[in-house]
Design a protein around this motif. Structure first.
Motif, PDB file in Angstrom:
ATOM      1  N   ILE A 104       0.839  -1.202   0.000  1.00  0.00           N
ATOM      2  CA  ILE A 104       0.000   0.000   0.000  1.00  0.00           C
ATOM      3  C   ILE A 104       0.871   1.247   0.000  1.00  0.00           C
ATOM      4  CG2 ILE A 104      -1.742   1.286   1.295  1.00  0.00           C
ATOM      5  CD1 ILE A 104      -2.798  -1.423   2.287  1.00  0.00           C
ATOM      6  N   LEU A 105       0.547   2.150  -0.935  1.00  0.00           N
ATOM      7  CA  LEU A 105       1.374   3.353  -1.100  1.00  0.00           C
ATOM      8  C   LEU A 105       0.691   4.592  -0.525  1.00  0.00           C
ATOM      9  CD1 LEU A 105       2.394   2.700  -4.825  1.00  0.00           C
ATOM     10  CD2 LEU A 105       3.718   2.180  -2.748  1.00  0.00           C
ATOM     11  N   GLY A 106      -0.608   4.567  -0.510  1.00  0.00           N
ATOM     12  CA  GLY A 106      -1.290   5.766  -0.011  1.00  0.00           C
ATOM     13  C   GLY A 106      -2.765   5.506   0.214  1.00  0.00           C
ATOM     14  N   LEU A 107      -3.320   6.374   1.035  1.00  0.00           N
ATOM     15  CA  LEU A 107      -4.726   6.254   1.403  1.00  0.00           C
ATOM     16  C   LEU A 107      -5.282   7.659   1.435  1.00  0.00           C
ATOM     17  CD1 LEU A 107      -6.480   3.860   2.433  1.00  0.00           C
ATOM     18  CD2 LEU A 107      -5.774   4.482   4.750  1.00  0.00           C
ATOM     19  N   ARG A 108      -6.390   7.882   0.744  1.00  0.00           N
ATOM     20  CA  ARG A 108      -6.959   9.230   0.797  1.00  0.00           C
ATOM     21  C   ARG A 108      -8.474   9.162   0.783  1.00  0.00           C
ATOM     22  NH1 ARG A 108      -5.039  11.286  -5.211  1.00  0.00           N
ATOM     23  NH2 ARG A 108      -6.473   9.975  -6.418  1.00  0.00           N
ATOM     24  N   GLY A 109      -9.090  10.204   1.258  1.00  0.00           N
ATOM     25  CA  GLY A 109     -10.547  10.216   1.238  1.00  0.00           C
ATOM     26  C   GLY A 109     -11.150  11.200   2.201  1.00  0.00           C
ATOM     27  N   LYS A 110     -12.427  10.933   2.464  1.00  0.00           N
ATOM     28  CA  LYS A 110     -13.232  11.911   3.177  1.00  0.00           C
ATOM     29  C   LYS A 110     -14.131  11.170   4.156  1.00  0.00           C
ATOM     30  CE  LYS A 110     -16.202  15.698   1.544  1.00  0.00           C
ATOM     31  NZ  LYS A 110     -16.237  16.481   2.698  1.00  0.00           N
ATOM     32  N   VAL A 111     -14.287  11.784   5.296  1.00  0.00           N
ATOM     33  CA  VAL A 111     -15.111  11.199   6.345  1.00  0.00           C
ATOM     34  C   VAL A 111     -16.165  12.214   6.754  1.00  0.00           C
ATOM     35  CG1 VAL A 111     -15.105  10.181   8.660  1.00  0.00           C
ATOM     36  CG2 VAL A 111     -13.075   9.961   7.213  1.00  0.00           C
ATOM     37  N   THR A 112     -17.369  11.735   6.989  1.00  0.00           N
ATOM     38  CA  THR A 112     -18.369  12.586   7.625  1.00  0.00           C
ATOM     39  C   THR A 112     -18.627  12.014   9.003  1.00  0.00           C
ATOM     40  OG1 THR A 112     -19.370  12.887   5.458  1.00  0.00           O
ATOM     41  CG2 THR A 112     -20.619  13.673   7.353  1.00  0.00           C
ATOM     42  N   HIS A 113     -18.451  12.851   9.986  1.00  0.00           N
ATOM     43  CA  HIS A 113     -18.549  12.395  11.377  1.00  0.00           C
ATOM     44  C   HIS A 113     -19.744  13.047  12.051  1.00  0.00           C
ATOM     45  CE1 HIS A 113     -17.376  11.421  15.505  1.00  0.00           C
ATOM     46  NE2 HIS A 113     -17.630  12.687  15.798  1.00  0.00           N
ATOM     47  N   GLU A 114     -20.561  12.229  12.668  1.00  0.00           N
ATOM     48  CA  GLU A 114     -21.727  12.769  13.379  1.00  0.00           C
ATOM     49  C   GLU A 114     -21.313  13.269  14.755  1.00  0.00           C
ATOM     50  OE1 GLU A 114     -25.109  10.242  13.632  1.00  0.00           O
ATOM     51  OE2 GLU A 114     -26.300  11.838  14.560  1.00  0.00           O
ATOM     52  N   ASN A 115     -21.707  14.491  15.026  1.00  0.00           N
ATOM     53  CA  ASN A 115     -21.332  15.127  16.287  1.00  0.00           C
ATOM     54  C   ASN A 115     -22.464  15.122  17.295  1.00  0.00           C
ATOM     55  OD1 ASN A 115     -19.478  17.269  17.714  1.00  0.00           O
ATOM     56  ND2 ASN A 115     -21.551  18.087  17.777  1.00  0.00           N
ATOM     57  N   GLY A 116     -23.704  14.928  16.814  1.00  0.00           N
ATOM     58  CA  GLY A 116     -24.835  15.145  17.711  1.00  0.00           C
ATOM     59  C   GLY A 116     -25.119  16.634  17.826  1.00  0.00           C
ATOM     60  N   ALA A 117     -25.925  16.992  18.803  1.00  0.00           N
ATOM     61  CA  ALA A 117     -26.459  18.354  18.852  1.00  0.00           C
ATOM     62  C   ALA A 117     -25.489  19.375  19.443  1.00  0.00           C
ATOM     63  CB  ALA A 117     -27.765  18.364  19.630  1.00  0.00           C
ATOM     64  N   TYR A 118     -24.632  18.923  20.345  1.00  0.00           N
ATOM     65  CA  TYR A 118     -23.735  19.884  21.004  1.00  0.00           C
ATOM     66  C   TYR A 118     -22.315  19.346  21.004  1.00  0.00           C
ATOM     67  CZ  TYR A 118     -28.051  22.069  22.691  1.00  0.00           C
ATOM     68  OH  TYR A 118     -29.282  22.683  22.764  1.00  0.00           O
ATOM     69  N   VAL A 119     -21.401  20.176  21.451  1.00  0.00           N
ATOM     70  CA  VAL A 119     -19.972  19.829  21.446  1.00  0.00           C
ATOM     71  C   VAL A 119     -19.475  19.799  22.890  1.00  0.00           C
ATOM     72  CG1 VAL A 119     -17.750  20.326  20.373  1.00  0.00           C
ATOM     73  CG2 VAL A 119     -19.852  21.220  19.356  1.00  0.00           C
TER      74      VAL A 119
END
Lengths: 779, 292, 161
Positions: free
Chosen positions: A307-322
Motif C-alpha cells: 500500500i502506497l497511499g490512502l486518501r478520502g473523506k469522512v463525515t462524522h456525526e457530532n450530535g447536537a452539542y460539542v
C-alpha cells in the motif's frame, strides 16, 4: 529493581466487597434530609420553548420545587463549558444545564423537579406544561450539509461544526505511481455507553462548612471539579468531587454533564442534599454516545499489494452539542495508517451537527473507526488482487526493525505519533497459529459439504495508549504499618486497587492486603486527569512504582541509622526491615513511620523530612503503542442471515503485564464490546430525530448466549517510554473486532459476492445481499 | 422509571377478581407481571387500579382431561416446562418455552398473562393457534369459551372484556404417531421472535394424515397455514422423500401477509417464515413419537 | 393519598415488617426500605437482570415484582449468599478466582441467578451456563470469567455434596 508481584495473577482486592453486596455506588449513599430529583426532558428533537408553566407540578404534595432555566438567575444563566477547546471547532455549541429557549435533541434537560421521592418527582413531570414550537430536525449525516438540510440549531447557517484533516507524505505521488487504485465507501455505527450502572449524582452544598460536594458516577472527577468550579465562578478548593464505586464507564462517564450542574444548583437552592439517579430510558437519550461515521476512501497499491497511499473523506456525526471538543474525529484519524507502513495519507473529516444526543468517546473512541477503515482497505486490496488477507498484511506491516516508527500522523496536542515498540508480524503469526488459520480452508470445505457457510477474518490494530501528561500517587506508611496509597485516577471496574497495590507492595516489601487504597476523591489527592484512553496503567503505574521506591529508600536510610547497619545489608519483608544475616535486628515500617510522625516535643531524626511518604507523578514519556491481531471465525446461515461467531482468537501486546488476569478480562470484555458494535448494537432514530430503540429488548447488547469464547495469547514487548514497560490494555480488544467480524462474514459469503458497507451487520441486510448475489450468479 | 400511583387489590378468588374488575374503571390485571410491570415502570400504562391475581387459588395448574390438557391461566411458564403431563402429551410446549425470555422471567410469567398480552411475537399465542386451543373466560355473567382462532381481534387486543378474566386454556391432545417442531429466529437468546414457526405432524402408514403449522411474529396475530396443512396430507414425512412437500409449504409461508417495522421489513419476515416453516416441518418429521 | 400496605417478609433469614407504598418495586424496597443496597437496579424493565433476587427459592427480577407481592415470602439477596461467618461461598469464591467481575454492578444478579440455576442444574455444560445467564447483561467482562466461575463452582459444589 524487580517488582515482586509484577506479572502475577493476584486475585482482586476489590472483589470480596463487591461479591457480598457491599459495594458503595452513588445510589447506595443516603443522607439526612436528602431530596430526590427527576428531569423533564425534551420530547422532540428540535423545538423552541415558548413557555414553561410548573404551577400544577409545584402544587403536587411532596414536590418541593421545580427548577427551569429562568429560575437560576443571571449568575447561572450561561452555557456549559467547552472541556477541550480546539481551533478547528467553527461552531462551539455547548448546551445550557437546563434548556433556555431551544431544545436540540430528544432528551435535552428542560427542568428538574425536586421532591420527597423519585416516584413523586416523576409524578410531577407529567404536570409541567411546556409550550413547544416544533422546528425541523436534521438526523442524517449524509444530507446534513446539503443546502436544503434543516439546521440543528436555529441561530446558525450551517450544520458544519468544523473540519479536520490528517495529511502526510506525498499523496499525489503515491497515487500517480500506483499499479492499482481501489475505492470503498462504508458507514460505521457505534452504539452507546450502557454501563450497567447508569449515571447518578448526589450534591450537598454547605456554604459555611465543606462547600459543595458532589458524589457522581464518573471517570474524571478532577475534570468535573474544574469545570463545575469554573462554571460556578468559585474556587476549586470549595468544590469536592468524589467518584465512589462506579458501575462501568466506557467513555461517556468521562465528561461533564448538565445534570451535574443542575443538581448542584438544586442542592444549593434547596439547602439540602439532592440525589438524581439516571434511569435507563434517560440513559438512552441523555448520556453521550457514539453514532455514525461515513467513510469514502481510495487506496493506492502496487501489483504485489504494497500500500502506497490512502486518501478520502469522512463525515462524522457530532450530535447536537460539542461537550467534548473534537476528541472523536481526532482519535478516528490518529490511528491511520494502522499497523502498516503507509507513506502517504490524506483524509479529511467534516464534523456535522445532528439533532441527536451529543457525541463523546465510547470504548476506543474513534480508534475502532479509524482501524476499521484501514483494515477495510487492506481487505479490499486482498480481495481485488486475490492475495490472502494475512499475506497482504505481512507485506505492509511496520517492521520491528523500523521501531521507533514515526507515522506522520499527529496525536492529540500535536505531538507526532510514534510507534514505540512491537513486532506486528510476529503477533499476526501468533494469532494465525492460535486460530488454526492454516487449516481453515479444510474446515470451510468440510462445512460447505454439509451446506454450512464458514468464514474467517483477520484484523490488526495499533492503539495509542497512556496519553499524558500524568497521574500521580502518594504512598504513606502509617503507624500501624499499613500503607495508605492515594491517586486521583478513578476506577470503573478495571482493578486499579489491585494493580497499584501489587506495584506498591512489591516495591515496599509489604503484603498487597496491607495497602489501604483510596482514589477519585478530589479532597484526598491534589490532581488527577481521568480514566480514559487506556492510560491508567501507563501513568498511575509508574508513579506508584516511583513513589513506593522513594518510600522504600527513605525507610531503608532511616532503618540503617536506627539499626546501625549498612543500607546495603537491609531488606524489607512483610513490612519489617531486617539486617541480612542478623535476624534479631529489625524494625517495622510502622515504627519507622512513627519516628517521622512524632508527637509534640519529640524530634524528627536529623536529615529526614517528616512523614514516611512520597508522591510521584512519573508517567510515560509519550504514548506507548499497544498492538493486536485478531482472527474471527463465523458461520452464516443463509436461511436467516444469522451470524454465529464460532471462534475468536486474539494475539495482543500491551507491553509488560502487571496482572495478566486483569489484562485478559480487559481484552475479552473489549472484544465482546466490539462484537456488539459489529453485529448487534444499533441506536435507531426516525427521520424526525425520535429515538426508537429505547429499551434492552430493542437496543441489543451482547449476551453470554451469543458470545464466543475468546482465546488469547500475548507478546510482551516492553515499552521504552515508562519505568514499568507497560502499555494500555483497556481498548485493544474492541478496536480491531468489527473489522475481523465483517471480513469473516464476507469470507463466508464469497459464493454470493457479498460486500458489506455498513455495520452493525444485521441478518436482514445479509439475506438481501445473499439474495442479490444469488440472483446475479443465476444470470 | 417508577410506576404512577394506583390502588392495589389482591383478591383471593376469581369471583372476587371479576367483581373488582366490574366495579373499578381503568383497572389492569397483574398476572406474572413480566410485561405489565415494565409498562408500569415506564408509565406506558397508568391504571387507577391494579388487580393482582397471584393470591387466587384454583386458577393455576395442569390437568389431563383425557382428550385435552387443561391449563390454569396463572400457571407459570416454569411450571409448564416442568410438568409431566405436558412433557408427555404436548412436548412442543416446553420446547417452545425454552425460547421464552429467560428462566428468571419464566419463574413469574404465566400462560394467561402471555395470551392476554398477546404480543405478536410471543411463543405461547403461536402454540395456542397451532392447537386451536380453547380459552375459558369468566365474567360477571359466568364463564364462556373462546376458540383461539377468535381470540386475537387486532394488534395486542384479545377478545376479552374489561370485566372478564381468562381462567384456563384447553389444549387438545393430538395422539397417534405425532411429531412436533418449533423453531424461531431472534437476534439473541430469549428475545421475542422476529418470526417463529410451530408444526405438528401425525403420520400413519408412512403418510402424513394430519398437519398443523402456525407462524408467530410475522403479522399482528399468529397465522395458521391451512393451505399448506391440507397439501401436506398424504405426503411422506421425510423431507428427502416427500417430493418437495415441505418446500411447497415454505413457499406458501413466503406468501403470508407480514408486518414491517423500524427494524425488520415485511419481505424479510416472509423470507424467514419460509425458512422456519420448512425447518419446523423437518424437525417434526424427525421426532415422531409413535405413541403420543 | 398514597396507597400503602403493611407487609411481612423474610429477607436473608431475617423477618421484616414494613409499610410500603403499593407501587414500590421489590427491588426498590430492598434497597431503600431495608438498606440492602447489594441488589442493583440496572434497567427497571426486566432485561438486564442486575436486580435478580430469589423469592421462595426461585430467581426473579425484583424490578418486575411489587414489594407488596412479596408479603409472606422468603427473599434471598446477594447479602445472604456468603457463609454465616462472612466467608465467600463456593460460587462467590469462584467468581473471585476467575475474574468473574469487573465493575461489580451486574454481579449480584449474576450470583443470585446462578445460585438458583446451579441448584437445579448441578452439572451444566458451558452452553447451559451461557443460556442461563443470557438474562443477565454484563458490559465489562465479556462473560468468559463468569462462565468459567460458574462451571468451576458447579464442580466444587458437587464435590462438597
Amino acid at each position: 529493581m524487580a517488582v515482586r508481584y509484577l506479572g502475577a495473577e493476584v486475585q482482586r482486592m476489590e472483589d470480596p466487597r463487591l461479591l457480598t453486596g457491599h459495594g458503595r455506588y452513588v445510589d447506595d449513599i443516603t443522607m439526612e434530609g436528602m431530596l430526590h430529583a427527576a428531569f423533564l426532558r425534551a420530547p422532540m428533537a428540535h423545538a423552541k420553548i415558548r413557555s414553561i408553566d410548573a404551577s400544577r407540578a409545584t402544587a403536587l404534595p411532596g414536590v418541593h420545587r421545580v427548577i427551569a432555566h429562568a429560575d437560576l438567575g443571571a449568575k447561572y444563566s450561561h452555557r456549559m463549558n467547552q472541556l477541550y477547546p480546539a481551533p478547528v471547532i467553527e461552531q462551539d455549541k455547548t448546551q445550557y444545564p437546563l434548556a433556555k429557549d431551544e431544545v436540540c435533541y430528544v432528551g435535552e434537560a428542560v427542568a428538574v423537579v425536586v421532591a420527597d421521592s423519585r416516584a413523586i418527582a416523576e409524578d410531577a413531570l407529567a404536570l409541567i406544561d411546556v409550550d413547544y414550537e416544533a422546528l425541523p430536525a436534521v438526523v442524517n449525516i449524509r444530507t446534513a450539509l446539503d443546502d436544503d438540510a434543516p439546521l440543528a440549531h436555529a441561530d446558525t447557517t450551517s450544520n458544519l461544526m468544523g473540519k479536520m484533516r490528517s495529511s502526510f507524505g506525498d499523496i499525489e505521488d503515491s497515487f500517480a505511481k500506483a499499479d492499482h487504485v481501489f475505492s470503498a465507501a462504508f458507514m460505521q455505527h457505534r452504539g452507546g455507553c450502557h454501563s450497567m450502572e447508569t449515571r447518578g449524582v448526589i450534591a450537598r452544598d454547605d456554604p459555611w462548612g465543606d462547600g459543595l460536594t458532589l458524589w457522581t458516577s464518573a471517570q474524571s472527577p478532577y475534570l468535573i471539579r474544574r469545570a463545575l468550579a469554573t462554571w460556578l465562578d468559585e474556587s476549586e478548593e470549595r468544590v469536592r468531587v468524589i467518584a465512589p464505586d462506579v458501575g462501568g464507564g466506557f467513555g461517556p462517564k468521562a465528561g461533564f454533564y448538565p445534570e451535574e450542574v443542575a443538581i448542584s444548583l438544586a442542592a444549593r437552592l434547596m439547602k439540602c442534599p439532592v440525589k438524581w439517579i439516571e434511569d435507563r430510558r434517560e440513559h438512552f437519550v441523555s448520556t453521550t454516545t457514539q453514532r455514525d461515521q461515513h467513510w469514502d476512501l481510495e487506496v493506492a497499491c502496487t501489483a504485489e499489494g504494497k500500500i502506497l497511499g490512502l486518501r478520502g473523506k469522512v463525515t462524522h456525526e457530532n450530535g447536537a452539542y460539542v461537550p467534548y471538543g473534537i476528541l472523536l474525529p481526532n482519535s478516528s484519524l490518529t490511528p491511520l495508517p494502522g499497523a502498516y507502513s503507509i507513506p502517504a495519507i490524506d483524509v479529511s473529516v467534516d464534523i456535522v451537527f445532528t439533532n441527536t444526543v451529543p457525541n463523546s468517546p465510547v470504548r476506543g473512541a474513534g480508534r475502532p473507526c479509524g482501524i476499521y477503515a484501514v483494515e477495510r482497505m487492506v481487505q479490499v486490496v486482498s480481495r481485488e488482487l486475490g492475495i490472502d488477507p494475512a499475506e497482504v498484511r505481512r507485506r505492509n506491516y511496520v517492521r520491528s526493525d523500523q521501531m521507533p516508527y514515526e507515522t506522520g500522523a499527529k496525536l492529540r496536542g500535536g505531538a507526532p505519533c510514534i510507534y514505540d515498540s512491537g513486532d506486528y508480524e510476529a503477533l499476526l503469526e501468533k494469532a494465525l497459529e492460535l486460530s488454526d488459520y492454516s487449516s481453515f480452508k479444510e474446515r470451510q470445505a468440510a462445512a460447505r459439504a454439509e451446506g454450512r457457510y464458514l468464514g474467517i477474518g483477520v484484523s490488526s490494530c495499533i492503539e495509542d495508549t497512556g496519553m499524558g501528561p500524568y497521574e500521580g500517587t502518594t504512598v504513606r506508611v502509617e503507624s500501624s504499618g499499613k500503607v495508605a496509597v492515594r491517586t486521583g485516577a478513578a476506577s470503573q471496574g478495571q482493578g486499579h486497587h489491585t494493580m497499584i497495590a501489587m506495584i506498591v507492595a512489591g516495591n515496599l516489601g509489604v503484603k498487597p492486603e496491607d495497602i489501604l487504597f483510596e482514589s477519585a476523591d478530589t479532597a484526598k489527592f491534589s490532581h488527577g486527569i481521568g480514566t480514559i484512553g487506556s492510560r491508567v496503567a501507563a501513568n498511575v503505574g509508574p508513579s506508584a512504582h516511583d513513589a513506593a521506591f522513594q518510600v522504600r529508600e527513605k525507610a531503608l536510610k532511616l532503618a540503617a541509622e536506627v539499626l546501625e547497619a549498612s543500607e546495603a545489608d537491609l531488606d524489607i519483608e512483610d513490612g519489617v526491615v531486617r539486617v541480612n544475616g542478623a535476624p534479631d535486628l529489625s524494625i517495622s515500617l510502622g515504627e519507622l513511620a512513627v519516628q517521622l510522625t512524632p508527637m509534640s516535643a519529640m524530634r524528627v531524626p536529623t536529615g529526614f523530612d517528616p512523614v514516611l511518604e512520597a508522591t510521584s507523578f512519573d508517567g510515560s514519556s509519550g504514548s506507548p503503542i499497544a498492538c493486536g491481531s485478531n482472527v474471527a471465525e463465523v458461520e452464516v446461515d443463509p436461511g436467516t442471515g444469522e451470524v454465529k461467531v464460532l471462534r475468536y482468537s486474539v494475539a495482543h501486546d500491551c507491553g509488560v503485564m502487571i496482572n495478566p488476569m486483569v489484562v485478559r478480562g480487559q481484552i475479552v470484555g473489549g472484544v465482546v464490546h466490539g462484537i456488539g458494535n459489529a453485529l448487534f448494537e444499533r441506536m435507531i432514530y426516525d427521520d424526525q430525530g425520535q429515538p426508537l430503540t429505547m429499551n434492552y429488548g430493542e437496543y441489543l447488547l451482547p449476551l453470554a448466549s451469543e458470545m464466543p469464547r475468546v482465546d488469547i495469547t500475548h507478546m510482551e514487548t516492553p515499552s521504552p517510554l515508562n519505568s514499568l514497560g507497560v502499555k494500555g490494555a483497556g481498548e485493544g480488544g474492541t478496536i480491531p473486532a468489527a473489522a475481523a467480524i465483517v471480513a469473516a462474514i464476507e469470507n463466508a459469503l464469497t459464493d454470493f459476492g457479498v460486500v458489506i458497507d455498513y455495520y452493525p451487520v444485521d441478518p436482514q441486510m445479509l439475506t438481501e445481499l445473499i439474495d442479490a448475489g444469488a440472483a446475479q450468479a443465476a444470470e | 422509571m417508577k410506576p404512577a400511583p394506583f390502588t392495589y387489590h389482591d383478591p383471593t378468588t376469581a369471583d372476587e377478581a371479576v367483581a373488582l374488575l366490574a366495579t373499578h374503571e381503568d383497572a389492569k390485571i397483574l398476572a406474572g407481571g413480566q410485561s405489565l410491570m415494565p409498562m408500569l415502570n415506564m408509565r406506558f400504562v397508568v391504571p387507577d387500579h391494579v388487580v393482582d391475581l397471584n393470591r387466587i387459588d384454583g386458577i393455576a395448574g395442569v390437568r389431563d382431561t383425557g382428550d385435552s390438557i387443561e391449563i390454569g391461566a396463572m400457571t407459570r411458564q416454569r411450571d409448564l416446562m416442568r410438568d409431566g403431563v405436558i412433557a408427555a402429551k404436548a412436548p412442543i410446549i416446553p420446547a417452545a418455552l425454552h425460547w421464552v425470555g429467560h428462566f428468571q422471567t419464566r419463574n413469574r410469567g404465566t400462560i394467561g398473562g402471555s395470551l392476554c398480552h398477546l404480543d405478536p411475537a410471543a411463543e405461547l399465542p403461536c402454540l395456542m393457534a397451532l392447537y386451536d386451543a380453547e380459552l375459558t373466560v369468566q365474567g360477571p355473567d359466568g364463564a364462556r369459551k373462546v376458540s383461539f382462532a377468535e381470540w386475537p381481534l387486532a394488534y395486542m387486543l384479545p377478545s376479552i372484556g374489561p370485566d372478564e378474566l381468562l381462567t384456563s386454556v384447553s389444549v387438545p391432545h393430538w395422539g397417534g404417531n405425532t411429531g412436533h417442531g418449533f423453531v424461531e429466529f431472534s437476534r439473541r437468546h430469549g428475545d421475542f421472535a422476529i418470526v417463529a414457526a410451530g408444526a405438528l405432524l401425525t403420520v400413519e402408514g408412512g403418510k402424513i394424515t394430519r398437519a398443523a403449522i402456525s407462524i408467530g411474529g410475522a403479522d399482528v396475530r399468529p397465522i395458521r397455514l391451512t393451505d399448506a396443512e391440507t397439501a401436506l396430507v398424504g405426503a411422506a414425512p421425510d423431507a428427502a422423500e416427500n417430493k418437495g412437500a415441505f418446500k411447497a409449504a415454505a413457499e406458501i409461508a413466503r406468501g403470508i401477509e407480514a408486518m414491517s417495522d423500524a427494524y425488520v421489513s415485511s419481505a424479510y419476515r416472509q423470507r424467514l417464515a419460509a425458512t422456519l416453516v420448512e425447518r419446523a416441518l423437518s424437525a417434526a418429521a424427525k421426532n415422531l413419537n409413535g405413541s403420543a | 393519598m398514597a396507597d400503602t400496605r403493611d407487609i411481612e417478609l423474610t429477607v436473608n433469614g431475617e423477618s421484616h415488617a414494613a409499610n410500603v407504598e403499593t407501587r414500590t418495586s421489590l427491588g426498590d424496597f430492598l434497597r431503600h426500605g431495608l438498606g440492602l443496597t447489594g441488589t442493583h437496579m440496572g434497567c427497571e424493565h426486566g432485561v438486564c437482570g442486575a436486580c435478580t433476587v430469589m423469592v421462595d427459592g426461585e430467581a426473579v427480577r425484583s424490578c418486575l415484582m411489587l414489594a407488596v407481592q412479596a408479603n409472606g415470602q422468603e427473599v434471598t439477596t446477594v447479602e445472604g449468599l456468603a457463609e454465616d461467618d462472612g466467608t465467600l461461598n463456593a460460587l462467590q469464591a469462584a467468581f473471585w478466582k476467575h475474574h468473574g467481575l469487573q465493575c461489580g454492578f451486574c454481579t449480584p444478579g449474576m450470583l443470585t441467578s446462578l445460585t438458583a440455576f446451579l441448584r437445579d442444574n448441578p452439572d451444566p455444560s458451558e452452553r447451559d451456563v451461557r443460556e442461563a445467564i443470557s438474562g443477565n447483561i454484563c458490559r465489562c467482562t465479556g462473560y468468559q470469567g463468569i462462565v468459567d466461575a460458574a462451571l468451576d463452582a458447579a464442580k466444587t459444589m458437587q464435590k462438597g455434596s
